[in-house]
Design a protein around this motif. Structure first.
Motif, PDB file in Angstrom:
ATOM      1  N   LEU A 259      35.735  45.528  43.685  1.00  0.00           N
ATOM      2  CA  LEU A 259      36.565  45.485  44.888  1.00  0.00           C
ATOM      3  C   LEU A 259      36.496  44.128  45.574  1.00  0.00           C
ATOM      4  O   LEU A 259      37.493  43.669  46.148  1.00  0.00           O
ATOM      5  CB  LEU A 259      36.123  46.596  45.844  1.00  0.00           C
ATOM      6  CG  LEU A 259      36.516  48.007  45.398  1.00  0.00           C
ATOM      7  CD1 LEU A 259      35.873  49.058  46.297  1.00  0.00           C
ATOM      8  CD2 LEU A 259      38.025  48.169  45.395  1.00  0.00           C
ATOM      9  N   LEU A 260      35.336  43.486  45.518  1.00  0.00           N
ATOM     10  CA  LEU A 260      35.227  42.146  46.102  1.00  0.00           C
ATOM     11  C   LEU A 260      36.102  41.162  45.335  1.00  0.00           C
ATOM     12  O   LEU A 260      36.806  40.339  45.930  1.00  0.00           O
ATOM     13  CB  LEU A 260      33.770  41.683  46.089  1.00  0.00           C
ATOM     14  CG  LEU A 260      33.492  40.299  46.702  1.00  0.00           C
ATOM     15  CD1 LEU A 260      33.881  40.287  48.172  1.00  0.00           C
ATOM     16  CD2 LEU A 260      32.029  39.925  46.539  1.00  0.00           C
ATOM     17  N   GLY A 261      36.076  41.265  44.000  1.00  0.00           N
ATOM     18  CA  GLY A 261      36.919  40.387  43.200  1.00  0.00           C
ATOM     19  C   GLY A 261      38.392  40.615  43.462  1.00  0.00           C
ATOM     20  O   GLY A 261      39.180  39.666  43.548  1.00  0.00           O
ATOM     21  N   PHE A 262      38.774  41.888  43.597  1.00  0.00           N
ATOM     22  CA  PHE A 262      40.176  42.182  43.894  1.00  0.00           C
ATOM     23  C   PHE A 262      40.576  41.631  45.257  1.00  0.00           C
ATOM     24  O   PHE A 262      41.621  40.989  45.399  1.00  0.00           O
ATOM     25  CB  PHE A 262      40.420  43.691  43.856  1.00  0.00           C
ATOM     26  CG  PHE A 262      41.749  44.085  44.410  1.00  0.00           C
ATOM     27  CD1 PHE A 262      42.903  43.949  43.653  1.00  0.00           C
ATOM     28  CD2 PHE A 262      41.865  44.582  45.716  1.00  0.00           C
ATOM     29  CE1 PHE A 262      44.149  44.302  44.167  1.00  0.00           C
ATOM     30  CE2 PHE A 262      43.111  44.932  46.230  1.00  0.00           C
ATOM     31  CZ  PHE A 262      44.242  44.797  45.456  1.00  0.00           C
TER      32      PHE A 262
ATOM     33  N   HIS B 142      62.406  45.113  45.283  1.00  0.00           N
ATOM     34  CA  HIS B 142      61.968  45.628  46.572  1.00  0.00           C
ATOM     35  C   HIS B 142      60.538  45.143  46.827  1.00  0.00           C
ATOM     36  O   HIS B 142      59.726  45.043  45.895  1.00  0.00           O
ATOM     37  CB  HIS B 142      62.011  47.156  46.550  1.00  0.00           C
ATOM     38  CG  HIS B 142      61.844  47.780  47.896  1.00  0.00           C
ATOM     39  ND1 HIS B 142      60.598  47.960  48.481  1.00  0.00           N
ATOM     40  CD2 HIS B 142      62.753  48.271  48.782  1.00  0.00           C
ATOM     41  CE1 HIS B 142      60.764  48.541  49.658  1.00  0.00           C
ATOM     42  NE2 HIS B 142      62.055  48.735  49.866  1.00  0.00           N
ATOM     43  N   PRO B 143      60.199  44.789  48.076  1.00  0.00           N
ATOM     44  CA  PRO B 143      58.847  44.263  48.342  1.00  0.00           C
ATOM     45  C   PRO B 143      57.729  45.196  47.904  1.00  0.00           C
ATOM     46  O   PRO B 143      56.660  44.728  47.495  1.00  0.00           O
ATOM     47  CB  PRO B 143      58.851  44.041  49.865  1.00  0.00           C
ATOM     48  CG  PRO B 143      60.029  44.800  50.385  1.00  0.00           C
ATOM     49  CD  PRO B 143      61.029  44.811  49.292  1.00  0.00           C
TER      50      PRO B 143
ATOM     51  N   ILE C  35      49.455  51.350  48.474  1.00  0.00           N
ATOM     52  CA  ILE C  35      50.209  50.125  48.232  1.00  0.00           C
ATOM     53  C   ILE C  35      50.949  49.690  49.493  1.00  0.00           C
ATOM     54  O   ILE C  35      51.038  48.506  49.811  1.00  0.00           O
ATOM     55  CB  ILE C  35      51.184  50.340  47.060  1.00  0.00           C
ATOM     56  CG1 ILE C  35      50.385  50.548  45.762  1.00  0.00           C
ATOM     57  CG2 ILE C  35      52.151  49.164  46.915  1.00  0.00           C
ATOM     58  CD1 ILE C  35      51.235  50.808  44.543  1.00  0.00           C
ATOM     59  N   GLU C  36      51.470  50.666  50.251  1.00  0.00           N
ATOM     60  CA  GLU C  36      52.121  50.317  51.520  1.00  0.00           C
ATOM     61  C   GLU C  36      51.134  49.680  52.488  1.00  0.00           C
ATOM     62  O   GLU C  36      51.481  48.732  53.208  1.00  0.00           O
ATOM     63  CB  GLU C  36      52.748  51.561  52.150  1.00  0.00           C
ATOM     64  CG  GLU C  36      54.061  51.991  51.541  1.00  0.00           C
ATOM     65  CD  GLU C  36      53.877  52.848  50.291  1.00  0.00           C
ATOM     66  OE1 GLU C  36      54.859  53.392  49.793  1.00  0.00           O
ATOM     67  OE2 GLU C  36      52.721  52.973  49.808  1.00  0.00           O
TER      68      GLU C  36
ATOM     69  N   GLU D  41      53.539  45.429  41.340  1.00  0.00           N
ATOM     70  CA  GLU D  41      53.403  44.577  40.166  1.00  0.00           C
ATOM     71  C   GLU D  41      52.296  43.538  40.366  1.00  0.00           C
ATOM     72  O   GLU D  41      51.559  43.224  39.430  1.00  0.00           O
ATOM     73  CB  GLU D  41      54.729  43.885  39.881  1.00  0.00           C
ATOM     74  CG  GLU D  41      55.828  44.851  39.448  1.00  0.00           C
ATOM     75  CD  GLU D  41      57.188  44.195  39.396  1.00  0.00           C
ATOM     76  OE1 GLU D  41      57.255  42.962  39.600  1.00  0.00           O
ATOM     77  OE2 GLU D  41      58.186  44.900  39.159  1.00  0.00           O
ATOM     78  N   ARG D  42      52.177  43.033  41.572  1.00  0.00           N
ATOM     79  CA  ARG D  42      51.125  42.054  41.862  1.00  0.00           C
ATOM     80  C   ARG D  42      49.748  42.685  41.707  1.00  0.00           C
ATOM     81  O   ARG D  42      48.839  42.086  41.113  1.00  0.00           O
ATOM     82  CB  ARG D  42      51.315  41.523  43.282  1.00  0.00           C
ATOM     83  CG  ARG D  42      50.252  40.542  43.742  1.00  0.00           C
ATOM     84  CD  ARG D  42      50.520  40.134  45.186  1.00  0.00           C
ATOM     85  NE  ARG D  42      49.442  39.346  45.749  1.00  0.00           N
ATOM     86  CZ  ARG D  42      49.348  39.008  47.033  1.00  0.00           C
ATOM     87  NH1 ARG D  42      50.314  39.393  47.875  1.00  0.00           N
ATOM     88  NH2 ARG D  42      48.328  38.303  47.474  1.00  0.00           N
TER      89      ARG D  42
END
Length: 361
Positions: A249-252, A108-109, A332-333, A115-116
């Protein structure tokens, strides 16, 4: 005896001729009945002659009859196998053609998105934490510096359980205080409760993310759903600063969205962090020029963040004079909507294969 041998040879020749003319299962059954039928079969009749034969000829008649019966049965089985293989070879079927691909499922997306996100933080050195979705008010509210009169604790916002049940042994205060059973009274409204559970059992340094489902009393619309997924992070250690929070957060954002993605903090208020800030990234649709998705601002909010409030450290027995930390949370959504440029959160939950198959990988 010579007459009997001649009769058996003639019968064998007759069988071979009849078997050679068989072209179907029905023909084969007719030959079987003709020669091996229990009442009128030709081979069966040969066995009947044994009883009327002279005593010195019975053994030889029996031998000839057995040999003939075995030959007939073997011939019938061989012909049956030939007919079976012929039936498999359907006229017009090209066995050299490549097979048609079978439809297969995919993740599912939203699961793929989770997971990503997890992979990115694992590469940063974070531990993934999982925990119960039914919580008690200590871990979900009190330990996070949310007072009893906080609006989030109202029944209009939180889904409380009709019949509370004991969720294991939980402390009602800081470690070392009296330990009693705490009933699970609600469906967790955020995964921050897992941060409290982890700090109760582990001394700093701490570097964790807690992804999972959370529940709130929201109406289902374009951007809200009563059940959704969050990923929250916590870092605790000596000399952890707001700069560490921004760098993380910038790296993410630059790994998740684009290497040139800008990030912005806007001052805000959360009971469990001080100072607190809402986190914005540059719009991935207009890249800052302004569009309907970012409401002409060039920025899109992805979550909240801040430095862990000293009261939270005190609730779990960590010295706020020695340790500092930061925390942040994202939906996540929300990230899936931005990454895939989808404008309706309900599409992820309606199980429409025409929509879901677009994200198959």
């Amino acid at each position: 005896m010579p007459d009997l041998s001649t009769s058996v040879s003639a019968l064998r020749a007759e069988f071979d001729t009849a078997l050679g003319a068989v072209t179907s299962a029905a023909d084969l059954q007719a030959v079987r009945d003709r020669f091996l039928g229990r009442k009128q079969g030709l081979v069966t009749a040969l066995y009947a002659e044994i009883g009327n034969a002279p005593a010195d000829q019975k053994r030889e008649i029996g031998r000839l009859a057995n040999e003939l019966k075995q030959a007939v049965e073997a011939g019938l089985e061989a012909r049956k196998a030939v007919l079976g293989r012929a039936a498999i070879r359907t006229p017009g079927l090209d066995l050299t053609l490549a097979p048609r691909p079978l439809p297969v499922g995919s993740r599912h997306p939203l699961n793929a998105m989770r997971e990503r996100i997890e992979r990115i933080f694992v590469r940063m050195g974070y531990e993934i934490l999982d925990g119960p979705e039914a919580e008690d008010d200590w871990h979900n509210f009190e330990a996070l510096n949310m007072p009893a009169d906080h609006p989030a604790r109202d029944a209009q916002d939180t889904l409380y359980l009709e019949a509370p049940f004991v969720q294991g042994t939980r402390a009602t205060g800081a470690p070392g205080a009296g330990v009693t059973l705490r009933p699970a009274t609600l469906l967790r409204t955020h995964t921050s409760a897992m941060q409290i559970r982890y700090m109760e059992r582990h001394a700093p340094p701490v570097r964790i993310i807690a992804p999972g489902r959370v529940y709130r009393r929201d109406n289902l619309d374009l951007t809200h759903t009563p059940m959704f997924q969050q990923v929250e992070a916590l870092v605790v250690g000596e000399q952890v600063t707001m700069a560490d929070l921004k760098g993380t957060l910038l790296g993410f954002a630059r790994e998740f969205f684009d290497p040139k993605t800008p990030i912005m903090f806007k001052p805000s208020f959360f009971p469990y962090t001080e100072p607190s800030a809402e986190v914005f990234v540059g719009c991935q649709s207009c890249f800052g020029s302004g569009c309907s998705m970012c409401k002409r601002t060039g920025w899109i909010e992805i979550g909240g963040s801040g430095m862990v409030h000293p009261s939270v450290f005190e609730a779990v027995g960590i010295d706020p004079e020695r340790y500092t930390g930061f925390a942040f949370g994202m939906g996540i959504e929300r990230l899936a909507l931005l990454a895939h440029r989808v404008d309706d959160i309900r599409a992820f939950y309606e199980n429409d294969l025409r929509f879901l198959e677009q994200f198959a990988s």
